[in-house]
Design a protein around this motif. Sequence first.
Motif, short mmCIF file in Angstrom:
data_model
loop_
_atom_site.label_atom_id
_atom_site.label_comp_id
_atom_site.label_asym_id
_atom_site.label_seq_id
_atom_site.Cartn_x
_atom_site.Cartn_y
_atom_site.Cartn_z
N ARG A 266 0.82 -1.22 0.00
CA ARG A 266 0.00 0.00 0.00
C ARG A 266 0.86 1.27 0.00
O ARG A 266 0.57 2.25 0.69
CB ARG A 266 -0.97 0.01 1.18
N GLN B 197 3.78 1.73 1.21
CA GLN B 197 4.72 1.84 2.33
C GLN B 197 5.70 0.68 2.28
O GLN B 197 5.36 -0.41 1.81
CB GLN B 197 3.97 1.80 3.67
N GLU C 267 -4.94 -6.33 0.76
CA GLU C 267 -5.50 -4.98 0.63
C GLU C 267 -7.02 -5.00 0.66
O GLU C 267 -7.65 -4.03 1.09
CB GLU C 267 -4.99 -4.32 -0.64
N ILE D 52 1.11 -5.13 8.82
CA ILE D 52 0.59 -4.39 7.67
C ILE D 52 -0.86 -3.96 7.82
O ILE D 52 -1.24 -2.87 7.41
CB ILE D 52 0.79 -5.17 6.36
N SER E 111 -1.57 -0.02 8.45
CA SER E 111 -2.32 0.61 7.37
C SER E 111 -3.60 1.25 7.88
O SER E 111 -3.94 2.38 7.49
CB SER E 111 -2.64 -0.42 6.27
N GLU F 287 -4.37 5.23 7.77
CA GLU F 287 -5.44 5.67 6.88
C GLU F 287 -6.73 6.03 7.61
O GLU F 287 -7.63 6.63 7.02
CB GLU F 287 -5.70 4.60 5.82
#
Length: 270
Positions: free
Chosen positions: A73, A75, A91, A118, A122, A126
Amino acid sequence: MTLGEALAAARQRIDRLDARLLLQYATGFSHADLLARPETPIIAPAYTQFSEWVERRAAGEPLAYLVGEAEFRGQVFQVSPAVLIPRPETEVLIDLALEKLRGLSTPRVLDLGTGSGIVAISLALECPAAEVVAVDISPEAVTVARNNAGRLGAAVDFRTSDWYANLAGEHFDLIASNPPYVAGGDPHLALDGLPYEPQLALTDGADGLDCIRRIVATAAAHLNPGGWLLFEHGYDQGEASRNLLAAAGFKETFTHPDLAGTDRVSGAYL
């Protein structure tokens, strides 16, 4: 040995892209450098490192473990053999979680089996209003995840825990998980570098649904009313996952595909 000569030799043994990336990591040169100055000599320590990496990659070791990082994503996450290598299919889990969190002012989120972190990181990056807790049974994995959060500036409360064991009395608005879901003895476990990845994070050693059963069975004790449970699973586990959720009293069970059209994430709300 020049850059061009080293690259040509490596391409005889491993994938072209892998050869280029390993040479870039070993030498510090960019892709543009390799194209513009292939006659540049490689210093001895860099060539030794590159040669070792080529040997290990040719034997099947994943590139991410060789260089110690992988992108997810947008990163860069540090990885080691203590954690799974991030995969783009995950994802879908994050996108669905963000969708369910939309409109909540200060949601509490739990990531079960965080690995490299992750999912938790994430979501924290976000959805900065969220309070994110992440657990893993492996202390080594928790260390990797905590380091990633520090590097990326994500506020996550990481803990060592066997699923919900160290979460007594805590409740969340969303629980997300990418648990071990490959059945024991599945031939895929011997392919594509999987023997190098932590088996505890890949398979339950049984039918592939054991960890999912445990996650679903105890989720209600840790979810706020209306809270969602979302988890990643295997291509053929969608129906079984929905049945487990329905049997546990969850509502609006669903299964969502990944970009390849394969069943990937199931979920429901309490």
